[in-house]
Scaffold this motif. Structure first.
Motif, mmCIF file in Angstrom:
data_model
loop_
_atom_site.group_PDB
_atom_site.id
_atom_site.type_symbol
_atom_site.label_atom_id
_atom_site.label_comp_id
_atom_site.label_asym_id
_atom_site.label_seq_id
_atom_site.Cartn_x
_atom_site.Cartn_y
_atom_site.Cartn_z
ATOM 1 N N LEU A 1 0.823 -1.208 0.000
ATOM 2 C CA LEU A 1 0.000 0.000 0.000
ATOM 3 C C LEU A 1 0.858 1.260 0.000
ATOM 4 O O LEU A 1 0.472 2.286 -0.556
ATOM 5 C CB LEU A 1 -0.932 0.002 1.211
ATOM 6 N N ARG A 2 2.022 1.181 0.632
ATOM 7 C CA ARG A 2 2.904 2.350 0.626
ATOM 8 C C ARG A 2 3.537 2.547 -0.750
ATOM 9 O O ARG A 2 3.686 3.664 -1.228
ATOM 10 C CB ARG A 2 3.996 2.177 1.690
ATOM 11 N N ALA A 3 3.955 1.445 -1.369
ATOM 12 C CA ALA A 3 4.553 1.500 -2.708
ATOM 13 C C ALA A 3 3.907 0.403 -3.538
ATOM 14 O O ALA A 3 4.447 -0.699 -3.655
ATOM 15 C CB ALA A 3 6.060 1.304 -2.639
ATOM 16 N N PRO A 4 2.742 0.652 -4.095
ATOM 17 C CA PRO A 4 1.977 -0.405 -4.772
ATOM 18 C C PRO A 4 2.738 -1.015 -5.948
ATOM 19 O O PRO A 4 3.193 -0.294 -6.838
ATOM 20 C CB PRO A 4 0.717 0.325 -5.254
ATOM 21 N N PRO A 5 2.873 -2.348 -5.958
ATOM 22 C CA PRO A 5 3.600 -3.023 -7.045
ATOM 23 C C PRO A 5 2.685 -3.320 -8.224
ATOM 24 O O PRO A 5 2.502 -4.466 -8.612
ATOM 25 C CB PRO A 5 4.068 -4.319 -6.366
ATOM 26 N N THR A 6 2.078 -2.286 -8.768
ATOM 27 C CA THR A 6 1.137 -2.504 -9.864
ATOM 28 C C THR A 6 1.867 -3.061 -11.081
ATOM 29 O O THR A 6 2.948 -2.616 -11.441
ATOM 30 C CB THR A 6 0.446 -1.194 -10.261
ATOM 31 N N ALA A 7 1.248 -4.041 -11.684
ATOM 32 C CA ALA A 7 1.814 -4.611 -12.907
ATOM 33 C C ALA A 7 1.662 -3.607 -14.044
ATOM 34 O O ALA A 7 0.582 -3.072 -14.271
ATOM 35 C CB ALA A 7 1.103 -5.911 -13.256
ATOM 36 N N GLN A 8 2.768 -3.341 -14.736
ATOM 37 C CA GLN A 8 2.732 -2.422 -15.866
ATOM 38 C C GLN A 8 3.406 -3.082 -17.060
ATOM 39 O O GLN A 8 4.339 -3.869 -16.901
ATOM 40 C CB GLN A 8 3.457 -1.118 -15.523
ATOM 41 N N ARG A 9 2.933 -2.739 -18.231
ATOM 42 C CA ARG A 9 3.502 -3.362 -19.422
ATOM 43 C C ARG A 9 4.903 -2.824 -19.684
ATOM 44 O O ARG A 9 5.232 -1.677 -19.374
ATOM 45 C CB ARG A 9 2.609 -3.125 -20.634
ATOM 46 N N GLN B 211 10.509 -13.728 -16.572
ATOM 47 C CA GLN B 211 9.400 -13.409 -17.460
ATOM 48 C C GLN B 211 8.344 -12.566 -16.748
ATOM 49 O O GLN B 211 7.743 -11.672 -17.358
ATOM 50 C CB GLN B 211 8.779 -14.693 -18.007
ATOM 51 N N ARG B 212 8.120 -12.809 -15.462
ATOM 52 C CA ARG B 212 7.183 -11.964 -14.719
ATOM 53 C C ARG B 212 7.696 -10.534 -14.633
ATOM 54 O O ARG B 212 6.921 -9.577 -14.741
ATOM 55 C CB ARG B 212 6.955 -12.539 -13.314
ATOM 56 N N THR B 213 9.016 -10.395 -14.458
ATOM 57 C CA THR B 213 9.603 -9.055 -14.432
ATOM 58 C C THR B 213 9.355 -8.342 -15.752
ATOM 59 O O THR B 213 9.005 -7.155 -15.782
ATOM 60 C CB THR B 213 11.113 -9.138 -14.164
ATOM 61 N N LEU B 214 9.536 -9.061 -16.849
ATOM 62 C CA LEU B 214 9.332 -8.471 -18.179
ATOM 63 C C LEU B 214 7.885 -8.057 -18.378
ATOM 64 O O LEU B 214 7.603 -6.986 -18.928
ATOM 65 C CB LEU B 214 9.751 -9.471 -19.255
ATOM 66 N N ARG B 215 6.946 -8.882 -17.924
ATOM 67 C CA ARG B 215 5.530 -8.671 -18.228
ATOM 68 C C ARG B 215 4.791 -7.874 -17.170
ATOM 69 O O ARG B 215 3.610 -7.571 -17.338
ATOM 70 C CB ARG B 215 4.861 -10.033 -18.450
ATOM 71 N N ARG B 216 5.467 -7.503 -16.083
ATOM 72 C CA ARG B 216 4.817 -6.723 -15.033
ATOM 73 C C ARG B 216 5.618 -5.495 -14.620
ATOM 74 O O ARG B 216 5.127 -4.641 -13.870
ATOM 75 C CB ARG B 216 4.587 -7.589 -13.790
ATOM 76 N N GLY B 217 6.869 -5.388 -15.090
ATOM 77 C CA GLY B 217 7.789 -4.406 -14.526
ATOM 78 C C GLY B 217 7.744 -3.005 -15.069
ATOM 79 O O GLY B 217 8.443 -2.121 -14.574
#
Length: 704
Positions: A52-60, A321-327
């Motif tokens: 909640l302090r630093a939301p790890p939202t998945a971004q393309r 791959q998760r890093t690539l597709r969410r980072g």
């Protein structure tokens, strides 16, 4: 004081009623209310989950060509790109507040007035028809449910309809509102909300539905998007119910008028507008490269394989791959659109995609390892092929770099480079002479056609032009088999194999790998390129020679920046000196002979591709290669700035010979690619080797 105490108690009780009644629960148990205590809703910010302090939202993540602007494709699990609030149209900010939390700027995270309203309506109707979640509470729920570190079960638990979960949302919302201002909360909400049709966040939604940025949204468009948040799957006007989407748009417009943010006449005009969608879909993964640039798919595919091998992006391939597709990474690749276009054009002049034979070709930059082009006469596609056609016209197999089911193709005489390098490194000079016979009986064991009583006995392909006194210059230029078989005996076949592997030749075939590991000393035929390789491996090996002994791992990127704009070190070239610089210069001097150039010592005499130098119009070196029965043909050419390696073979049937005649077309193609790629670059000559390396027998010359 008693009044304050009662107010606090009322807050807790009402929160409990909300958590129970709004969720179709009869009531919050009294024991639970008093068990929580009066301070239950006062969670300190320091005790909030880190998400909640630093939301790890998945971004393309976006992959660009080397100009930094041409999009190759994107990678995402959720199509999202965060944007600051000032890049969102004011009317969009107003619309989302009006639709989801009209008192957003008046409450402190939990809206007691909304609680009472929801309780009254739901009790009257006997079912949960209206909730009381504020924007802040919705943001909390979205963050907790999208935390990439949670399992699917944990994500479901974060949004399940329970009293405990609702109370937790309230506690976290109140804590957030004490630490973050309204604008920051609204920004975060707009960037995490799901708008349907695969679009997460307002930037992706604006593009998905209207092909525009969030700053350009009109009143009607903003009201439509704001209305989708409540039921994004069913109200989605692209894949769902357009009438429901329009009804929700009208609802949002009414709320905007009621709250005094939009004049009634402006809302009426917006309400009368037809649903004018201009949908566009963000490409996802390598099969979604832009139409008309399908040939980029093979480079993209190799990029993803490279990414999966980099420990900087995670401990396992799945994590990477998760890093690539969410980072949310911005990746500038090494792909040069102009060089790629020229390479593809030349490849298609040799064979069309429907031809069973292929011409995989790679272009590499010496000194960095960056790959400028990867092309083959195939469509990068998962579409089916006619019966009996495994890899044509469609394939996603990595025909250029190898891997998976692709082991590679026999490199032929291009492997003589490794024998020459091993000899030079051992102290033999370029002037090492030997009278090459038509056939040479060696001490290496062999079976089959090249065997003479159990010993390897190779022959020259054209005795009239190859037999006789030869040095490394003339033997390499004329591609004299028996000279290099003799040279292999002198330096040791195991040293030749080691040299090839040192320069990046990966032996993917099990039989080749076995010989290299256990029988390298007796593998004399290795010098004639009987092992399988790929254009990318060959280009990388020859690039080390072009860079005066500096080998660089093949690299598909120029720069990588994370979602915060910080550079990632994995984009830096991985280079090391593997050859003595003078040894590399000597090999280059001899490699000028096969392509019609002249060595610095004037010792070139004969060539297998005599016209290549004239076609390129600048100093050039290289080698051609033919495997047994001309089953494969290979051409490698390089300057100090660039290497091009091209191979012709049938990937589905290695015994289906391409024939010697195709080599002439390949030479023309490679020379044209070099000419186009170097058109605006200065003419550079190679540095000559010392007389000692060219003419004198010495001790070992090591540089690795």
């Amino acid at each position: 004081m008693i009044r304050a105490h009662l107010d606090k108690l009322l807050t807790v009780v009402i929160a409990g009623v909300l958590a129970g009644l709004v969720l179709a629960v009869a009531a919050l148990p009294v024991a639970l209310v008093f068990g929580i205590g009066f301070n239950a809703l006062s969670t300190p910010y320091s005790e909030l989950p880190n998400t909640l302090r630093a939301p790890p939202t998945a971004q393309r993540s976006n992959l660009y060509a080397n100009d930094g602007t041409t999009l190759i494709t994107s990678f995402y699990q959720e199509d999202r790109t965060d944007v600051p609030l000032h890049e969102v149209a004011p009317v969009m900010r107003q619309a989302i507040v009006a639709a989801e939390d009209v008192r957003f700027y008046q409450h402190s995270g939990v809206d007691l007035r909304g609680v009472v309203r929801a309780f009254t309506i739901n009790r009257r109707d006997g079912q949960t028809r209206q909730g009381a979640s504020t924007l802040t509470m919705q943001y909390v729920r979205n963050v907790l449910s999208s935390d990439p570190r949670l399992t699917e079960q944990q994500r479901q638990a974060a949004t399940e309809l329970t009293t405990v979960r609702k109370l937790q949302e309230m506690r976290y919302a109140l804590a957030l509102e004490r630490e973050l201002d309204k604008e920051e909360i609204l920004t975060r909400y707009l960037n995490i909300a799901y708008f349907g049709a695969g679009a997460y966040g307002i930037a992706a939604a604006s593009k998905r539905y209207f092909s525009r940025s969030p700053a350009e949204l009109t009143l009607a468009q903003a009201a439509l998007l704001a209305g989708l948040v409540q039921s994004p799957d069913t109200d989605d006007p692209i894949n769902g119910d357009a009438d429901s989407a329009l009804a929700r748009r009208s609802y949002v417009l009414e709320r905007l008028v009621e709250s005094g943010q939009v004049p009634a006449d402006a809302a009426a005009v917006a309400r009368a507008e037809p649903l004018q969608l201009r949908p566009s879909e963000t490409p996802n993964d390598c099969a979604a490269v832009p139409e008309g640039h399908n040939d980029w798919g093979f480079f993209c595919d190799w990029f993803t394989r490279w990414w999966s091998s980099q420990s900087a992006f995670g401990a396992t391939a799945d994590e990477r791959q998760r890093t690539l597709r969410r980072g949310g990474l911005s990746i500038v690749s090494s792909l040069d659109p102009g060089v790629q276009r020229a390479t593809t054009e030349q490849v298609l002049k040799i064979y069309q995609p429907t031809n069973a034979k292929a011409v995989p070709t790679a272009v590499v930059q010496p000194g960095t390892g960056r790959v400028l082009a990867m092309s083959v006469n195939r469509a990068y596609s998962v579409k089916g092929n006619p019966v009996g056609q495994k890899n044509h016209p469609n394939t996603v197999n990595q025909l250029i770099a190898g891997g998976g089911a692709i082991e590679g193709y026999q490199g032929g005489s291009t492997f003589k480079l490794f024998t020459m390098l091993a000899a030079l490194e051992s102290g033999l000079p370029l002037s090492t002479d030997f009278v090459a016979p038509t056939q040479l009986l060696t001490r290496f064991p062999a079976t089959g056609e090249a065997s003479c009583d159990g010993r390897w006995c190779p022959e020259n392909a054209d005795p009239s032009s190859m037999d006789g006194p030869r040095t490394m210059w003339s033997a390499f230029g004329r591609s004299v088999n028996t000279y290099f078989a003799w040279l292999t005996e002198r330096v040791g076949a195991d040293r030749v194999v080691e040299m090839a592997e040192r320069l990046g030749i990966v032996l993917r075939a099990d039989s080749d790998a076995h010989l290299a590991r256990y029988e390298a000393k007796s593998w004399g035929a290795f010098t004639l390129g009987v092992a399988a390789t790929t254009p990318l491996d060959l280009a990388t090996a020859y690039a080390a020679v072009a860079a005066e002994g500096t080998w660089c791992a093949p690299l598909p990127v120029v720069s990588i920046t994370d979602a915060g704009g910080r550079p990632v070190d994995a984009a830096k070239p991985d280079c090391r000196q593997v050859l003595d610089a003078d040894v590399a210069r000597a090999a280059t001097d001899a490699a000028r002979c096969p392509v019609g150039d002249q060595s610095m010592y004037g010792r070139c005499d004969g060539a297998t591709a005599p016209d290549l130098r004239a076609k390129v119009g600048r100093p050039v070196a290289g080698k051609t290669g033919s495997s047994e029965r001309y089953e494969t043909e290979t051409v490698v050419a390089f300057t100090p700035q660039l290497v091009v390696a091209s191979m012709a073979a049938n990937p589905d049937d290695p015994r289906d010979a391409v024939g010697q005649a195709v080599q002439t077309r390949m030479v023309n193609a490679v020379s044209e690619v070099l000419s186009v790629a170097l058109r605006d670059q200065p003419v550079r000559d190679f540095v000559p080797p010392s007389e000692r390396t060219a003419l004198q027998v010495t001790g070992a010359r090591t540089g690795n």
